[in-house]
Scaffold this active site. Structure first.
Site, PDB file in Angstrom:
ATOM      1  N   HIS A  47       2.055   4.578  -5.184  1.00 44.61           N
ATOM      2  CA  HIS A  47       2.931   5.670  -5.978  1.00 44.61           C
ATOM      3  C   HIS A  47       2.857   5.119  -7.366  1.00 44.61           C
ATOM      4  O   HIS A  47       2.748   3.898  -7.737  1.00 44.61           O
ATOM      5  CB  HIS A  47       4.043   5.927  -5.311  1.00 44.61           C
ATOM      6  CG  HIS A  47       5.004   4.937  -5.199  1.00 44.61           C
ATOM      7  ND1 HIS A  47       5.835   4.013  -6.016  1.00 44.61           N
ATOM      8  CD2 HIS A  47       5.593   4.603  -4.037  1.00 44.61           C
ATOM      9  CE1 HIS A  47       6.465   3.264  -5.472  1.00 44.61           C
ATOM     10  NE2 HIS A  47       6.470   3.545  -4.037  1.00 44.61           N
ATOM     11  N   GLY A  58       0.936  -1.166  -0.353  1.00 40.96           N
ATOM     12  CA  GLY A  58       0.167   0.006  -0.077  1.00 40.96           C
ATOM     13  C   GLY A  58       0.863   1.132   0.042  1.00 40.96           C
ATOM     14  O   GLY A  58       1.936   1.286  -0.429  1.00 40.96           O
ATOM     15  N   ALA A  59       0.324   2.224   0.306  1.00 41.45           N
ATOM     16  CA  ALA A  59       0.716   3.620   0.206  1.00 41.45           C
ATOM     17  C   ALA A  59       1.245   3.893  -1.126  1.00 41.45           C
ATOM     18  O   ALA A  59       2.463   3.934  -1.638  1.00 41.45           O
ATOM     19  CB  ALA A  59       1.823   3.969   1.077  1.00 41.45           C
ATOM     20  N   SER A  94       9.299   5.529  -3.469  1.00 39.38           N
ATOM     21  CA  SER A  94       9.049   4.717  -2.400  1.00 39.38           C
ATOM     22  C   SER A  94       7.853   5.141  -1.465  1.00 39.38           C
ATOM     23  O   SER A  94       7.965   6.455  -1.309  1.00 39.38           O
ATOM     24  CB  SER A  94      10.401   4.732  -1.615  1.00 39.38           C
ATOM     25  OG  SER A  94      10.133   4.017  -0.458  1.00 39.38           O
ATOM     26  N   ASP A 150      13.839  -3.216  -5.605  1.00 37.32           N
ATOM     27  CA  ASP A 150      14.253  -4.122  -4.857  1.00 37.32           C
ATOM     28  C   ASP A 150      14.854  -5.488  -5.405  1.00 37.32           C
ATOM     29  O   ASP A 150      14.297  -6.726  -5.754  1.00 37.32           O
ATOM     30  CB  ASP A 150      12.821  -4.735  -4.030  1.00 37.32           C
ATOM     31  CG  ASP A 150      12.085  -3.547  -3.097  1.00 37.32           C
ATOM     32  OD1 ASP A 150      12.690  -3.223  -2.292  1.00 37.32           O
ATOM     33  OD2 ASP A 150      11.211  -3.265  -3.512  1.00 37.32           O
ATOM     34  N   ILE A 208      10.872   3.174 -11.115  1.00 39.48           N
ATOM     35  CA  ILE A 208      10.341   4.417 -11.573  1.00 39.48           C
ATOM     36  C   ILE A 208      10.948   5.366 -10.526  1.00 39.48           C
ATOM     37  O   ILE A 208      10.912   5.263  -9.347  1.00 39.48           O
ATOM     38  CB  ILE A 208       8.638   4.426 -11.378  1.00 39.48           C
ATOM     39  CG1 ILE A 208       8.220   3.433 -12.329  1.00 39.48           C
ATOM     40  CG2 ILE A 208       8.144   5.753 -11.949  1.00 39.48           C
ATOM     41  CD1 ILE A 208       8.605   3.521 -13.694  1.00 39.48           C
ATOM     42  N   HIS A 248       4.358   1.258  -8.175  1.00 39.00           N
ATOM     43  CA  HIS A 248       3.460   0.428  -8.059  1.00 39.00           C
ATOM     44  C   HIS A 248       2.427   0.419  -9.376  1.00 39.00           C
ATOM     45  O   HIS A 248       2.200  -0.696  -9.672  1.00 39.00           O
ATOM     46  CB  HIS A 248       2.554   0.508  -6.820  1.00 39.00           C
ATOM     47  CG  HIS A 248       3.096   0.596  -5.593  1.00 39.00           C
ATOM     48  ND1 HIS A 248       3.162   1.771  -4.826  1.00 39.00           N
ATOM     49  CD2 HIS A 248       3.721  -0.356  -4.916  1.00 39.00           C
ATOM     50  CE1 HIS A 248       4.007   1.313  -3.637  1.00 39.00           C
ATOM     51  NE2 HIS A 248       4.339   0.020  -3.671  1.00 39.00           N
TER      52      HIS A 248
HETATM   53  P1  AMP Z   1       5.958  -2.170  -1.745  1.00 34.22           P
HETATM   54  O1  AMP Z   1       4.751  -1.877  -1.659  1.00 34.22           O
HETATM   55  O2  AMP Z   1       6.985  -1.409  -1.022  1.00 34.22           O
HETATM   56  O3  AMP Z   1       6.025  -3.724  -0.992  1.00 34.22           O
HETATM   57  O4  AMP Z   1       6.183  -2.578  -3.217  1.00 34.22           O
HETATM   58  C1  AMP Z   1       5.696  -3.466  -4.007  1.00 34.22           C
HETATM   59  C2  AMP Z   1       6.207  -3.627  -5.337  1.00 34.22           C
HETATM   60  O5  AMP Z   1       6.485  -2.368  -5.888  1.00 34.22           O
HETATM   61  C3  AMP Z   1       7.397  -4.320  -5.040  1.00 34.22           C
HETATM   62  O6  AMP Z   1       7.586  -5.258  -6.231  1.00 34.22           O
HETATM   63  C4  AMP Z   1       8.691  -3.121  -5.242  1.00 34.22           C
HETATM   64  O7  AMP Z   1       9.712  -3.557  -5.603  1.00 34.22           O
HETATM   65  C5  AMP Z   1       7.788  -2.289  -6.239  1.00 34.22           C
HETATM   66  N1  AMP Z   1       8.305  -0.942  -6.243  1.00 34.22           N
HETATM   67  C6  AMP Z   1       8.524  -0.191  -5.228  1.00 34.22           C
HETATM   68  N2  AMP Z   1       8.717   0.994  -5.642  1.00 34.22           N
HETATM   69  C7  AMP Z   1       9.024   0.908  -6.821  1.00 34.22           C
HETATM   70  C8  AMP Z   1       9.607   1.838  -8.025  1.00 34.22           C
HETATM   71  N3  AMP Z   1       9.986   3.220  -7.470  1.00 34.22           N
HETATM   72  N4  AMP Z   1       9.551   1.392  -9.391  1.00 34.22           N
HETATM   73  C9  AMP Z   1       9.106   0.365  -9.618  1.00 34.22           C
HETATM   74  N5  AMP Z   1       8.628  -0.736  -8.604  1.00 34.22           N
HETATM   75  C10 AMP Z   1       8.640  -0.338  -7.382  1.00 34.22           C
END
Ligand code: AMP
Length: 282
Positions: free
Chosen positions: A34, A31-32, A186, A151, A177, A37
């Site tokens: 951007h 969540g949160a 992030s 990641d 991104i 995602h």
């Molecule tokens: P998270 O919500 O942080 O667990 O991220 C969910 C998914 O979004 C994971 O596969 C992350 O690697 C991906 N993600 C997070 N930030 C970015 C970004 N800036 N660009 C592309 N994918 C992202």
């Protein structure tokens, strides 16, 4: 967009869609949301007939309880963003739905990937990631799953997990991104104040510097330079590693194609992660 909180309802809907011949693309998130995602959602929509996102802040992957407690929650905004992005299904479970009493997660020896970088500095993190992704894959049963290369090590761990358990899902890595000034998007950026937001750019600039130096210096020399730069900065460097993108071995004197610089640094209390291909990238 359909929103399901219960596994049974999600599975009834998804299996009917599969029976009609739709490929299922899955984007797990905490969540949160951007644009990072949403880029995963866009990629899934391009390649799959049904796109399922999940929002679940998985407690078992946080090795630091303060980080878990401060993790941003924006469920209502997230629903709108997903709806506007054309996501078909949102799975929004409670903790008890994902981990019912007595739930026993998968067991897998992560090996070397658990000894370096995120594995080394966040003990238990990848065990938690494996636990939740395995469980979510088992619930959603996607054909393809989309993960961000921000990641970088996580993608490798998830690939290792799907190979280990022979899971019938294709892992699709997606480009990082960035903001227009270069900062990697992030969810944790929301916790930065205006000053810290500017300081955070140092991470991107240090990766660009590493890339510029790659034609002149060895990986070990670049690592040393980056460490010196951080020591003089307001950020606290947790690690910088220049690695072989396939084996994840640290590069010392020699370059390999697609070498990646991986950095984690704290800006104030916020832990930020980023990486960049710095040598012979296509
Ligand atoms: P998270 O919500 O942080 O667990 O991220 C969910 C998914 O979004 C994971 O596969 C992350 O690697 C991906 N993600 C997070 N930030 C970015 C970004 N800036 N660009 C592309 N994918 C992202």
């Amino acid at each position: 967009m359909k929103i399901f909180t219960k596994i049974i309802d999600l599975q009834t809907f998804v299996s009917a869609q599969k029976a009609e011949g739709r490929t299922v693309g899955f984007v797990p998130t905490m969540g949160a949301l951007h644009e990072g995602h949403l880029s995963l959602i866009a990629r899934s929509r391009k390649e799959c007939g049904l796109t399922v996102a999940s929002i679940f802040i998985n407690p078992t992957q946080f090795n630091n309880s303060a980080d878990f407690e401060k993790y941003p929650v924006r469920t209502e905004e997230d629903k709108k963003l997903l709806e506007n992005a054309g996501c078909d299904v949102l799975f929004l479970p409670e903790k008890e739905e994902v981990y019912p009493p007595g739930y026993d997660g998968p067991r897998m020896d992560i090996g070397f990937l658990n000894e370096i970088m995120e594995g080394k500095f966040r003990p238990g993190h990848f065990e938690g990631v494996i636990e939740v992704v395995y469980r979510l894959f088992d619930i959603v049963k996607p054909n393809k799953a989309y993960f961000g290369l921000k990641d970088f090590q996580q993608v490798a761990v998830i690939r290792q997990m799907t190979a280990h358990f022979g899971l019938p899902v294709e892992i699709v890595p997606c480009t990082t991104i960035r903001e227009t000034d270069g900062l990697a998007l992030s969810s944790r950026n929301m916790r930065l104040n205006a000053g810290e937001r500017q300081e955070a750019l140092f991470i991107y600039h240090s990766l660009i510097l590493a890339r510029d130096l790659a034609s002149k210096l060895s990986p070990a020399e670049i690592k040393a330079q980056i460490e010196t730069l951080y020591a003089r900065s307001s950020l606290r460097l947790e690690y910088v590693e220049i690695i072989d993108p396939k084996s994840f071995e640290t590069l010392e004197q020699n370059w390999v194609e697609g070498a990646v610089a991986c950095i984690v640094a704290y800006v104030g209390e916020v832990r930020l992660i980023d990486n960049m291909c710095i040598y012979s990238c296509d």
